[in-house]
Every structure is written in structure tokens, then in C-alpha cells.
Design a protein around this motif. Structure first.
Motif, mmCIF file in Angstrom:
data_model
loop_
_atom_site.group_PDB
_atom_site.id
_atom_site.type_symbol
_atom_site.label_atom_id
_atom_site.label_comp_id
_atom_site.label_asym_id
_atom_site.label_seq_id
_atom_site.Cartn_x
_atom_site.Cartn_y
_atom_site.Cartn_z
ATOM 1 N N SER A 147 0.936 -0.825 0.261
ATOM 2 C CA SER A 147 -0.029 0.381 0.050
ATOM 3 C C SER A 147 0.760 1.221 0.104
ATOM 4 O O SER A 147 0.045 2.355 -0.010
ATOM 5 C CB SER A 147 -1.031 -0.502 1.354
ATOM 6 N N CYS A 192 0.038 3.881 2.427
ATOM 7 C CA CYS A 192 -1.460 4.217 2.977
ATOM 8 C C CYS A 192 -2.385 2.771 3.792
ATOM 9 O O CYS A 192 -1.928 2.020 3.474
ATOM 10 C CB CYS A 192 -2.018 4.218 0.959
ATOM 11 N N ARG A 193 -3.125 3.473 3.828
ATOM 12 C CA ARG A 193 -4.569 2.771 4.811
ATOM 13 C C ARG A 193 -5.037 1.755 4.050
ATOM 14 O O ARG A 193 -5.008 2.061 3.425
ATOM 15 C CB ARG A 193 -5.795 3.735 5.826
ATOM 16 N N TYR A 200 -9.350 0.942 -1.227
ATOM 17 C CA TYR A 200 -8.478 0.580 -0.342
ATOM 18 C C TYR A 200 -6.961 -0.417 -1.504
ATOM 19 O O TYR A 200 -7.778 -0.878 -2.632
ATOM 20 C CB TYR A 200 -9.240 -0.759 0.307
#
Length: 273
Positions: free
Chosen positions: A59, A62-63, A110
Motif C-alpha cells: 500500500s 496508505c491505509r 483500499y
């Protein structure tokens, strides 16, 4: 344990206007390809922590999302090493619900989903094996016939994992056995080892990379399409550095330029005399 039925082969394509359908071949490319990685291991091998590290690395800070079937185990690591994520806890494991959860994660954008763990959608409450058991009543109690319902449910779950627009990491529990092995003193002692994952036999074929972890937190790459990870054995791995980084580099690498040659539609003839 019952086995899933053999895949149904599609019927030959019909000809249109007396000629077969047109098929277009294009240059092969990894452009847009996302990672599909599985981690299997026994309890205490480090699957959850390593999976979180890999998801964090994929990611790129990032979350990411965690679909949690392990009663909040992943959340115990929240914030450690700068790893931040959102969780969806599940206590019933209909494989169709995993597909819906992945769809919801995609709508939220996501970049990575970590399924911890995929085993529950096979052996857990309402998992594939339960679906087969419940379906057998439609077929006079014939459990084998119940796979008529179970097979499509399982296959649709796998299709949902493969169709996710971001990266997917999935942990799986391993069936555990005790073996007698010789220790450094030459005496036999019992040793706990992980065997194949608690999921449909052959599930590892669906992933680009399959790794296994042992009780000493040693990671072994069982299969990979990423050359940099081929046959790697890593002691106490850092998921982001040791797995995610080379995987991202491989996915983003441009193919080597092709050597000059004749166009593919021109036949290559013998040299002139």
C-alpha cells in the motif's frame, strides 16, 4: 473430507457466418497487474504480523483494509511500525460474504486487502464445507451431490479475490502434525510442523506468490512468479522490505526491448544464394 468436483469444460464456440470468431493477440504486459499472495502456517508462526507488513508495503504507506476472522488479532498490531489499517470483523464465513466485503473495500478505494484468514471461509461456520452439508438435504442427504451447490460458491469466492482492483494478501492456517525428529543430542523428540493449508486443495495455484511460515518465524517461498523471490528462505522477515518491495519492483518493471526482426506476419525465408 469431501473433494470439489471437476471443473466443467465449456462447449466449443459456435462459428459465425461460416467462419470462427476472431481472436486478437496483443503484446504481453504486467501493466495494471496487482499482487495476489498467500501466507500459510501454524498458530504462532507469524502469519498475521507478516501479512500486515506485506500489506503495508504494497500500500506504500496508505491505509489498507483487513477482513478479520481471527477475533481481532490483527488489531493488536495497529500502529506498530507505522502500520495503519481499517478492519471488518466477521464471525460467520459464508464465502459469498467475502465477495461482498471485497466489493465494499473496492468501493472505498483500499489499495490492499488482507484477509486474515481465508481458512474460515472453508472450515468455519457457514463456510464452504458447511454450505455443502446444508445443501445435501436437497439431494436426499447425498453429501457428494451437495457439491453441486458448494463448488460454485467456492469458485465465486476465488473469482472475487482475483477480480479485486488492488492487491490481496490472504493468510491460511496449516493443518498441524507432530513428527519425531532427531535433536542435536541424537535423541528423538516430537516436533510440531505445519502441513498443507486449511482451504480447498490446490488453492495456492490461484495466487502469484505462496509462502509458508514455521514456528521459528522462518518464511519459505513455496511458489512465485516474481523472479527476485524464487526459492527465498527468510528468517524473521520484514514483510514490507523483504516481500512487498521486490514484488512492487517486479510488477512495475518494464519488459526488455525486443530485438529487431521481421514483422510477425512476414514469413522468414531461406537465405539468398
Amino acid at each position: 473430507m469431501s473433494q470439489l468436483g471437476q471443473p466443467v469444460r465449456p462447449a466449443p464456440r459456435a462459428e459465425q457466418n461460416g467462419a470462427p470468431e476472431q481472436f486478437v493477440f496483443r503484446p504481453a504486459s504486467k501493466a495494471g497487474r496487482k499482487a495476489r499472495l498467500s501466507i500459510q502456517g501454524m498458530s504462532g508462526s507469524g502469519k498475521t504480523w507478516t501479512g500486515l507488513g506485506i500489506a503495508h508495503g504494497l500500500s506504500e504507506g496508505c491505509r489498507f483494509a483487513v477482513i478479520d476472522t481471527e477475533k481481532g488479532a490483527a488489531s493488536l498490531y495497529a500502529g506498530i511500525g507505522g502500520i495503519h489499517f481499517d478492519t471488518l470483523s466477521m464471525d460467520r464465513y459464508d464465502p459469498r460474504d467475502l465477495g461482498r466485503a471485497l466489493e465494499a473495500a473496492a468501493q472505498h478505494g483500499y489499495p490492499t486487502v488482507f484477509v486474515d484468514s481465508l481458512s474460515h471461509f472453508w472450515t468455519g461456520t457457514d463456510g464452504t464445507l458447511d454450505q455443502v452439508d446444508m445443501a445435501k438435504g436437497k439431494y436426499g442427504g447425498n453429501k457428494f451431490a451437495g457439491w453441486k451447490d458448494g463448488t460454485p460458491i467456492q469458485n465465486d469466492m476465488v473469482a472475487a479475490i482475483l477480480a479485486y482492483p488492488g492487491h490481496v494478501v490472504a493468510s491460511m492456517r496449516s493443518y498441524t502434525e507432530w513428527l519425531l525428529e532427531e535433536n542435536e543430542r541424537g535423541k528423538k523428540e516430537p516436533k510440531r510442523v505445519g502441513m498443507r493449508p486449511e482451504q480447498r486443495k490446490g488453492i495456492e495455484y490461484e495466487f502469484d506468490i505462496a509462502v509458508a511460515m514455521d514456528i521459528n518465524n522462518r518464511l519459505e517461498v513455496l511458489k512465485t512468479r516474481c523472479p527476485a523471490l524464487n526459492r527465498k528462505v527468510i528468517e524473521r522477515p520484514n514483510g514490507a522490505r523483504d516481500i512487498a518491495a521486490p514484488l512492487l519492483a517486479w510488477l512495475s518493471a518494464e519488459p526488455e526491448a525486443e530485438p529487431a526482426g521481421p514483422p510477425p506476419d512476414e514469413p522468414v525465408g531461406p537465405p539468398a544464394p
